[in-house]
Design a protein around this motif. Structure first.
Motif, PDB file in Angstrom:
ATOM      1  N   UNK A  67      41.786  42.962  44.428  1.00  0.00           N
ATOM      2  CA  UNK A  67      41.331  44.086  44.842  1.00  0.00           C
ATOM      3  C   UNK A  67      42.462  45.189  44.595  1.00  0.00           C
ATOM      4  N   UNK A  68      43.089  44.956  43.064  1.00  0.00           N
ATOM      5  CA  UNK A  68      43.657  46.513  42.397  1.00  0.00           C
ATOM      6  C   UNK A  68      42.787  47.483  42.118  1.00  0.00           C
ATOM      7  N   UNK A  69      41.225  47.202  42.257  1.00  0.00           N
ATOM      8  CA  UNK A  69      40.413  48.621  41.648  1.00  0.00           C
ATOM      9  C   UNK A  69      41.256  49.366  42.755  1.00  0.00           C
ATOM     10  N   UNK A  70      41.025  49.068  44.560  1.00  0.00           N
ATOM     11  CA  UNK A  70      41.044  49.435  45.703  1.00  0.00           C
ATOM     12  C   UNK A  70      42.506  50.757  45.434  1.00  0.00           C
ATOM     13  N   UNK A  71      43.436  50.224  44.880  1.00  0.00           N
ATOM     14  CA  UNK A  71      44.744  50.567  44.493  1.00  0.00           C
ATOM     15  C   UNK A  71      44.590  51.805  43.248  1.00  0.00           C
ATOM     16  N   UNK A 197      40.699  42.853  37.286  1.00  0.00           N
ATOM     17  CA  UNK A 197      40.666  43.369  38.949  1.00  0.00           C
ATOM     18  C   UNK A 197      40.735  44.954  39.056  1.00  0.00           C
ATOM     19  N   UNK A 198      41.356  45.227  38.439  1.00  0.00           N
ATOM     20  CA  UNK A 198      41.662  47.139  38.271  1.00  0.00           C
ATOM     21  C   UNK A 198      40.144  47.618  38.065  1.00  0.00           C
ATOM     22  N   UNK A 199      39.391  47.280  36.871  1.00  0.00           N
ATOM     23  CA  UNK A 199      37.917  47.866  36.675  1.00  0.00           C
ATOM     24  C   UNK A 199      37.119  47.165  37.401  1.00  0.00           C
ATOM     25  N   UNK A 259      52.043  52.672  39.314  1.00  0.00           N
ATOM     26  CA  UNK A 259      51.585  51.975  38.374  1.00  0.00           C
ATOM     27  C   UNK A 259      52.907  50.665  39.014  1.00  0.00           C
ATOM     28  N   UNK A 260      54.041  51.803  39.839  1.00  0.00           N
ATOM     29  CA  UNK A 260      54.980  50.628  40.600  1.00  0.00           C
ATOM     30  C   UNK A 260      53.677  49.720  41.645  1.00  0.00           C
ATOM     31  N   UNK A 261      53.285  49.940  42.380  1.00  0.00           N
ATOM     32  CA  UNK A 261      51.834  49.287  43.241  1.00  0.00           C
ATOM     33  C   UNK A 261      51.413  48.277  42.616  1.00  0.00           C
ATOM     34  N   UNK A 262      50.714  48.427  41.543  1.00  0.00           N
ATOM     35  CA  UNK A 262      50.614  47.507  40.456  1.00  0.00           C
ATOM     36  C   UNK A 262      51.099  46.616  40.487  1.00  0.00           C
ATOM     37  N   UNK A 263      52.266  46.564  39.629  1.00  0.00           N
ATOM     38  CA  UNK A 263      53.644  45.644  39.853  1.00  0.00           C
ATOM     39  C   UNK A 263      53.328  45.124  40.694  1.00  0.00           C
ATOM     40  N   UNK A 264      53.828  46.050  41.768  1.00  0.00           N
ATOM     41  CA  UNK A 264      53.794  44.856  43.119  1.00  0.00           C
ATOM     42  C   UNK A 264      53.068  43.922  43.280  1.00  0.00           C
ATOM     43  N   UNK A 265      51.319  44.702  43.258  1.00  0.00           N
ATOM     44  CA  UNK A 265      50.066  43.218  43.236  1.00  0.00           C
ATOM     45  C   UNK A 265      50.848  42.320  42.256  1.00  0.00           C
ATOM     46  N   UNK A 266      50.922  42.458  40.817  1.00  0.00           N
ATOM     47  CA  UNK A 266      50.571  41.638  40.330  1.00  0.00           C
ATOM     48  C   UNK A 266      51.966  40.266  40.296  1.00  0.00           C
TER      49      UNK A 266
END
Length: 433
Positions: A67-71, A197-199, A259-266
């Protein structure tokens, strides 16, 4: 010095810069950017509060990288509407609630204010719940001690602190977000899966997955941030000539938020999701990270959690107090005495006391407060965003800076996606899926 100089911590923070703004603007591009920087960074970074970190942790632990694409889309939406808020503040010289009151009347401003107060109360409860969870994680401190101390500390900091003290503390608190980036690297994520997941949009069509997606939107594009960033730009006295540099500030703040949210997710995807560990909040994530990614990753995660809570808790009450006072056309400056700004001070104290009291209820469900308040934010965006769009499209309000065809299209798409996600969640909830 005028009374309007210190209406919020960010405005207070940049008062000295504003006094020298004309000199900085003569010094070239970097100096001009330094002169206007602030609204985008502070409003953006404050979105990565405990409620946001909890939401991102649940997203990563439950769904991995999927669900990284949602972020990513939420971050784009943040850029679109934070830029719009800053532009409206600079062009009109007025906050959002003042514009709504003047153009749509008392009833409309009451609707918007009610939505904001509800959203902000939920968010502030989440900040205090974050302080409670983080301090318990780090040093085992009871919430009956940590929450009152946090409420008192942020109140004294913002309402009574000197310029230099407020500046140093807020900048220090902002720096804790580096901890999440460090935690992400220490977890050794799958970068290929991160990019995919991002794209690549993909999501289980279940109520739980859609709820996480809706909460991600609500925590990234928070209603209070939209009001705050516009009022901030007004009291910073930015000019139309500053718009180019201020857009850089907004984009930088929003991208850092994403970016901060992405690093929390990963960080959670690379450890908890792989091991099949389900977490209910960010403090659970920090505990679970310890055996998988080491003590340092868990400690950094906890420190970031507390620091983010204190930073947001210092700003959200002021955003609320400013909105309430502005709705009634009352003075809203922390340099004013209580006698001069009773509505401002009264609403500030009231929301802090109510939020702290809710979190201190023995049976208060801290996890739902942290997570579900963000889904509520997304619902309440459906009230706030139409007023922003209508005002921004009106040449009588915005002149030559009214929304262009592209701007109308982008804001309509963002609003449509939010409405669709909230509607889908409602349908799945009713259907029991």
């Amino acid at each position: 010095m005028t009374a309007r100089a210190h209406g919020t911590p960010g405005r207070r923070l940049h008062w000295h810069l504003r006094q020298r703004q004309h000199l900085l603007l003569r010094g070239g591009g970097l100096a001009a950017l330094f002169a206007v920087v602030g609204p985008g960074l502070l409003a953006g970074l404050s979105d990565d509060d405990p409620a946001g970190i909890t939401t991102y942790s649940i997203l990563g632990a439950k769904y991995g990288y999927e669900l990284l694409w949602v972020l990513a889309l939420s971050t784009i939406a943040l850029i679109v509407f934070h830029e719009l808020g800053v532009r409206m503040g600079i062009v009109t010289g007025q906050g959002l609630l003042t514009l709504v009151r003047e153009h749509y009347g008392t009833r409309a401003v009451q609707v918007v204010l009610s939505a904001l107060v509800i959203a902000n109360l939920g968010t502030l409860c989440a900040e205090f719940a974050g302080v409670a969870a983080g301090m318990d994680l780090l040093i085992g401190l009871s919430r009956y001690v940590s929450v009152p101390l946090a409420g008192l500390a942020v109140s004294l900091l913002v309402l009574r602190g000197s310029f230099k003290y407020v500046e140093h503390v807020l900048l220090t608190l902002s720096a804790v977000f580096v901890a999440y980036i460090a935690s992400g690297f220490l977890a050794h994520p799958d970068w290929g899966a991160t990019l995919h997941g991002t794209v690549t949009p993909s999501m289980p069509l279940t109520r739980e997955a859609v709820l996480v997606a809706v909460a991600t939107v609500g925590t990234t594009l928070a209603p209070w941030g939209l009001v705050f960033i516009q009022s901030y730009a007004v009291d910073k006295k930015l000019k139309v000539a500053d718009l180019t540099y201020e857009r850089i500030d907004v984009i930088t703040g929003a991208v850092l938020t994403g970016v901060i949210g992405l690093f929390v997710v990963i960080a959670c995807a690379a450890t908890l999701h792989v091991e099949g560990i389900t977490v209910n909040d960010a403090s659970d994530a920090a505990h679970a990270l310890e055996p998988l990614a080491g003590n340092l990753a868990a400690t950094l995660f906890g420190l970031g959690f507390v620091g983010a809570a204190l930073l947001a808790a210092a700003i959200v009450p002021l955003s609320t107090a400013y909105s309430v006072a502005e709705s009634f056309g009352r003075k809203c400056d922390i340099n004013d005495s209580f006698e001069e700004a009773r509505v401002f001070y009264g609403s500030y104290v009231a929301i802090v006391l109510v939020a702290a009291a809710i979190v201190l209820i023995p049976s208060a469900p801290l996890i739902p407060i942290l997570f579900l308040s963000q889904a509520l934010n997304a619902v309440l965006l459906l009230v706030l965003l139409p007023f922003m769009r209508r005002l921004a499209k009106d040449p009588a309000v915005m002149g030559d800076h009214a929304l262009s065809g592209l701007g109308r299209g982008l804001t309509a798409v963002v609003f449509g996606l939010i409405a669709a996600s909230v509607g889908t969640l409602a349908v799945l909830t009713v259907a029991g899926l």
